[in-house]
Design a protein around this motif. Sequence first.
Motif, short mmCIF file in Angstrom:
data_model
loop_
_atom_site.label_atom_id
_atom_site.label_comp_id
_atom_site.label_asym_id
_atom_site.label_seq_id
_atom_site.Cartn_x
_atom_site.Cartn_y
_atom_site.Cartn_z
N MET A 111 51.75 38.89 41.88
CA MET A 111 51.31 39.46 40.61
C MET A 111 49.79 39.50 40.53
O MET A 111 49.20 40.49 40.07
CB MET A 111 51.88 38.67 39.43
CG MET A 111 53.35 38.88 39.22
SD MET A 111 53.99 38.08 37.73
CE MET A 111 53.77 36.35 38.12
N ALA A 112 49.14 38.44 40.98
CA ALA A 112 47.68 38.37 40.93
C ALA A 112 47.05 39.44 41.83
O ALA A 112 46.12 40.14 41.41
CB ALA A 112 47.20 36.99 41.34
N ILE A 113 47.56 39.60 43.03
CA ILE A 113 47.03 40.59 43.96
C ILE A 113 47.23 41.99 43.40
O ILE A 113 46.33 42.84 43.49
CB ILE A 113 47.68 40.45 45.34
CG1 ILE A 113 47.34 39.11 45.98
CG2 ILE A 113 47.29 41.61 46.26
CD1 ILE A 113 45.87 38.87 46.21
N GLU A 114 48.37 42.25 42.82
CA GLU A 114 48.64 43.57 42.24
C GLU A 114 47.66 43.87 41.10
O GLU A 114 47.16 44.99 40.99
CB GLU A 114 50.08 43.63 41.72
CG GLU A 114 50.48 44.99 41.20
CD GLU A 114 50.47 46.07 42.27
OE1 GLU A 114 50.23 47.24 41.92
OE2 GLU A 114 50.68 45.75 43.46
N ARG A 115 47.38 42.89 40.28
CA ARG A 115 46.44 43.10 39.18
C ARG A 115 45.04 43.43 39.70
O ARG A 115 44.35 44.28 39.15
CB ARG A 115 46.40 41.87 38.28
CG ARG A 115 47.66 41.72 37.44
CD ARG A 115 47.68 40.44 36.65
NE ARG A 115 46.55 40.33 35.73
CZ ARG A 115 46.30 39.25 35.00
NH1 ARG A 115 47.09 38.21 35.05
NH2 ARG A 115 45.25 39.23 34.19
N VAL A 116 44.63 42.77 40.79
CA VAL A 116 43.32 43.05 41.38
C VAL A 116 43.30 44.46 41.95
O VAL A 116 42.34 45.21 41.76
CB VAL A 116 42.98 42.01 42.48
CG1 VAL A 116 41.74 42.42 43.25
CG2 VAL A 116 42.78 40.64 41.85
N GLU A 135 44.88 46.93 40.89
CA GLU A 135 44.86 47.88 39.77
C GLU A 135 43.50 47.94 39.08
O GLU A 135 43.32 48.70 38.14
CB GLU A 135 45.95 47.51 38.76
CG GLU A 135 47.35 47.77 39.29
CD GLU A 135 48.43 47.31 38.34
OE1 GLU A 135 48.12 46.63 37.33
OE2 GLU A 135 49.61 47.60 38.61
N GLY A 136 42.56 47.10 39.53
CA GLY A 136 41.20 47.21 39.03
C GLY A 136 40.66 46.05 38.22
O GLY A 136 39.50 46.08 37.82
N GLU A 137 41.47 45.04 37.98
CA GLU A 137 40.96 43.88 37.23
C GLU A 137 40.05 43.04 38.13
O GLU A 137 40.21 43.02 39.35
CB GLU A 137 42.11 43.01 36.74
CG GLU A 137 42.89 43.61 35.60
CD GLU A 137 43.90 42.64 35.04
OE1 GLU A 137 43.48 41.59 34.50
OE2 GLU A 137 45.10 42.92 35.15
N ARG A 138 39.10 42.37 37.52
CA ARG A 138 38.20 41.49 38.27
C ARG A 138 38.97 40.27 38.77
O ARG A 138 39.72 39.65 38.00
CB ARG A 138 37.05 41.03 37.39
CG ARG A 138 36.08 42.15 37.04
CD ARG A 138 34.91 41.67 36.21
NE ARG A 138 34.36 40.43 36.73
CZ ARG A 138 33.99 39.40 35.97
NH1 ARG A 138 34.07 39.46 34.67
NH2 ARG A 138 33.51 38.30 36.51
N PRO A 139 38.82 39.91 40.05
CA PRO A 139 39.54 38.75 40.59
C PRO A 139 39.33 37.47 39.79
O PRO A 139 40.28 36.73 39.56
CB PRO A 139 38.97 38.62 42.01
CG PRO A 139 38.54 40.00 42.37
CD PRO A 139 38.04 40.60 41.07
N ALA A 140 38.11 37.23 39.34
CA ALA A 140 37.83 36.00 38.58
C ALA A 140 38.61 35.98 37.26
O ALA A 140 39.09 34.92 36.84
CB ALA A 140 36.34 35.86 38.33
#
Length: 50
Positions: free
Chosen positions: A19-24, A26-31
Amino acid sequence: MKRDGRTFDHQTLEAIRLMAIERVREGERPADVIASYGFNRTTIYKWINA
């Protein structure tokens, strides 16, 4: 509250990673992504590189 990822079972931790990798991707900042899960900031970069 900081969470200790070592306390999660493998299946749960793998779901969080995906889920975290997918969100990144999609353009969200990793932090920001990793902070929302309560993990240490450097963790997301290890997941991304893997």
